[in-house]
Scaffold this motif. Structure first.
Motif, mmCIF file in Angstrom:
data_model
loop_
_atom_site.group_PDB
_atom_site.id
_atom_site.type_symbol
_atom_site.label_atom_id
_atom_site.label_comp_id
_atom_site.label_asym_id
_atom_site.label_seq_id
_atom_site.Cartn_x
_atom_site.Cartn_y
_atom_site.Cartn_z
ATOM 1 N N GLY A 106 56.816 53.990 41.318
ATOM 2 C CA GLY A 106 55.627 53.995 42.165
ATOM 3 C C GLY A 106 54.764 52.761 41.996
ATOM 4 O O GLY A 106 53.698 52.652 42.607
ATOM 5 N N LYS A 107 55.186 51.818 41.166
ATOM 6 C CA LYS A 107 54.391 50.596 40.953
ATOM 7 C C LYS A 107 54.318 49.763 42.222
ATOM 8 O O LYS A 107 53.410 48.959 42.385
ATOM 9 C CB LYS A 107 54.984 49.745 39.827
ATOM 10 N N ASP A 108 55.269 49.963 43.130
ATOM 11 C CA ASP A 108 55.265 49.194 44.377
ATOM 12 C C ASP A 108 54.084 49.574 45.263
ATOM 13 O O ASP A 108 53.782 48.882 46.224
ATOM 14 C CB ASP A 108 56.585 49.359 45.127
ATOM 15 N N ARG A 109 53.381 50.657 44.942
ATOM 16 C CA ARG A 109 52.188 51.024 45.719
ATOM 17 C C ARG A 109 50.987 50.171 45.339
ATOM 18 O O ARG A 109 50.009 50.118 46.064
ATOM 19 C CB ARG A 109 51.865 52.501 45.520
ATOM 20 N N HIS A 110 51.072 49.505 44.190
ATOM 21 C CA HIS A 110 49.945 48.699 43.712
ATOM 22 C C HIS A 110 50.263 47.213 43.665
ATOM 23 O O HIS A 110 49.375 46.400 43.451
ATOM 24 C CB HIS A 110 49.512 49.187 42.322
ATOM 25 N N TYR B 119 43.071 55.464 38.538
ATOM 26 C CA TYR B 119 42.094 54.439 38.919
ATOM 27 C C TYR B 119 41.974 54.355 40.444
ATOM 28 O O TYR B 119 40.866 54.337 40.991
ATOM 29 C CB TYR B 119 42.513 53.079 38.341
ATOM 30 N N ALA B 120 43.115 54.324 41.128
ATOM 31 C CA ALA B 120 43.099 54.253 42.593
ATOM 32 C C ALA B 120 42.369 55.454 43.181
ATOM 33 O O ALA B 120 41.582 55.315 44.132
ATOM 34 C CB ALA B 120 44.520 54.173 43.141
ATOM 35 N N LEU B 121 42.597 56.631 42.621
ATOM 36 C CA LEU B 121 41.901 57.834 43.088
ATOM 37 C C LEU B 121 40.394 57.710 42.867
ATOM 38 O O LEU B 121 39.605 58.047 43.756
ATOM 39 C CB LEU B 121 42.417 59.074 42.359
ATOM 40 N N ALA B 122 39.997 57.248 41.683
ATOM 41 C CA ALA B 122 38.573 57.100 41.377
ATOM 42 C C ALA B 122 37.903 56.127 42.345
ATOM 43 O O ALA B 122 36.788 56.374 42.829
ATOM 44 C CB ALA B 122 38.388 56.632 39.933
ATOM 45 N N VAL B 123 38.588 55.025 42.663
ATOM 46 C CA VAL B 123 38.041 54.040 43.596
ATOM 47 C C VAL B 123 37.912 54.648 44.997
ATOM 48 O O VAL B 123 36.880 54.499 45.661
ATOM 49 C CB VAL B 123 38.917 52.765 43.618
ATOM 50 N N GLU C 239 46.897 62.781 49.087
ATOM 51 C CA GLU C 239 48.245 62.319 48.723
ATOM 52 C C GLU C 239 48.289 61.842 47.272
ATOM 53 O O GLU C 239 49.231 62.152 46.536
ATOM 54 C CB GLU C 239 48.681 61.181 49.648
ATOM 55 N N GLY C 240 47.268 61.103 46.869
ATOM 56 C CA GLY C 240 47.208 60.600 45.493
ATOM 57 C C GLY C 240 47.105 61.718 44.479
ATOM 58 O O GLY C 240 47.781 61.701 43.438
ATOM 59 N N ARG C 241 46.273 62.699 44.779
ATOM 60 C CA ARG C 241 46.143 63.856 43.871
ATOM 61 C C ARG C 241 47.458 64.621 43.786
ATOM 62 O O ARG C 241 47.873 65.039 42.706
ATOM 63 C CB ARG C 241 45.035 64.786 44.362
ATOM 64 N N ALA C 242 48.100 64.826 44.934
ATOM 65 C CA ALA C 242 49.368 65.563 44.950
ATOM 66 C C ALA C 242 50.441 64.813 44.159
ATOM 67 O O ALA C 242 51.172 65.418 43.368
ATOM 68 C CB ALA C 242 49.829 65.792 46.391
#
Length: 198
Positions: free
Chosen positions: A37-41, A162-166, A139-142
């Motif tokens: 999943g690193k390709d999402r960032h 971090y992405a969710l918090a932002v 989606e991020g939470r799931a």
């Protein structure tokens, strides 16, 4: 001030990280970025991955270890990290974690020009953004919950958290902004300001 990197692309940091664990060929590096999943960032394409591998090789951070052939597939060059590459990785990672840096997100640019839109238009497009953010947050939470349920340790999900918090902070900000833009006082002052420009 952070020093200038010889290969400044964030993809290079990810490549060094994977090669820190074991020697790999670029195709496998790309597969692991996707699987983890690193390709999402980290934005990259297959060609940009190969370009970064070439740049890291020229910089002396990685070296060719061997060329392998797996069945009918074409030959693949396996790369390993050098001692200099290890030092670069650790120094770069420490600097990124320790020092906030100025980033230039597109949303901040749009916000700086927001007052040029009529309040109703601004509210409408921001509500669309709020809806899109809600979908991404869900989606991020799931995805995070699913990974935790599969036994992935929380520290492998730090960038997701971090992405969710932002996104959650942005959602709260946009909600408050919509309320402010809808206030009669703002609408009136916007009309007066825009009227004086015509």
């Amino acid at each position: 001030m952070e020093r200038r990197r010889r290969v400044p692309n964030p993809l290079a940091l990810a490549v060094l990280a994977w090669l820190l664990m074991e020697p790999l060929h670029p195709y496998e590096l790309g597969r692991r970025l996707q699987q983890s999943g690193k390709d999402r960032h980290i934005k990259y394409t297959r060609s940009s991955l190969y370009m970064v591998v070439e740049q890291l090789t020229r910089a002396g951070f990685i070296v060719e270890r061997e060329t392998v052939r797996d069945g009918q597939r074409p030959e693949r060059t396996v790369y390993g990290i050098t001692d200099e590459g290890r030092r670069e990785f650790h120094d770069w990672l420490r600097a990124l974690l320790a020092q906030p840096r100025e980033e230039y997100p597109h949303f901040a640019v749009a916000l700086s020009l927001l007052s040029l839109l009529p309040p109703d238009d601004a509210v409408e497009v921001l509500r669309k953004r709020l809806t899109a953010l809600a979908v991404k947050i869900d989606e991020g939470r799931a995805a995070t919950s699913e990974a935790l349920a599969r036994g992935v340790d929380w520290y492998f999900l730090i960038e997701e958290r971090y992405a969710l918090a932002v996104m959650e902070a942005e959602s709260a900000f946009v909600t408050e902004l919509i309320q402010s833009l809808a206030e009669p006082g703002y609408v009136k002052s916007w009309q007066e300001a825009m009227g004086s420009r015509t």
